[in-house]
Design an enzyme around this catalytic site. Sequence first.
Site, PDB file in Angstrom:
ATOM      1  CG  HIS A  50      -2.034  -0.962   1.156  1.00 18.32           C
ATOM      2  ND1 HIS A  50      -3.071  -0.948   2.064  1.00 18.32           N
ATOM      3  CD2 HIS A  50      -2.323  -1.951   0.275  1.00 18.32           C
ATOM      4  CE1 HIS A  50      -3.939  -1.886   1.752  1.00 18.32           C
ATOM      5  NE2 HIS A  50      -3.514  -2.513   0.679  1.00 18.32           N
ATOM      6  CB  SER A  77      -8.872   6.960   5.733  1.00 24.38           C
ATOM      7  OG  SER A  77      -9.006   6.544   7.062  1.00 24.38           O
TER       8      SER A  77
END
Length: 145
Positions: A50, A77
């Site tokens: 990520h 987020s």
Amino acid sequence: MDEFMQAAIAEAEKGLAEGGIPIGSVIVHDGKIIGRGHNRRVQQGSVVLHGEMDAFENAGRQTASVYRDCTLYTTLSPCPMCSGAILLYGIPRVIIGENQTFMGDESLLESRGVELSVLQDPTCIKLMEEFIHNSPTLWNEDIGE
């Protein structure tokens, strides 16, 4: 807009241009970017890269005292995995581009004393809205659904 969030957005745009998911992150210490990254799961065939994880990887080994004095900027987020890394390395502050398209584990971070600022940045929102609309299957894979 803050130069560091701009750098995270540039990372997100780079990821999208590479055929990946448009999420970017930078780690800042003492006014300097020490790690930058973007979601490279597609490009690398990875289950863990990520944007935040890529930024940690690119920051390399740092002492605990360095990480405990950093701010992490991310366009989206942080998911539970990235939130865990933030907690593991003791990052005290996270600046989040947006949490409208995806709400990560912000409550866990806050419960552990991490200071969060959510910008609801229009560029970050647009990047994710367009990506989710155009690539729903890939997005659902990225968030574990």
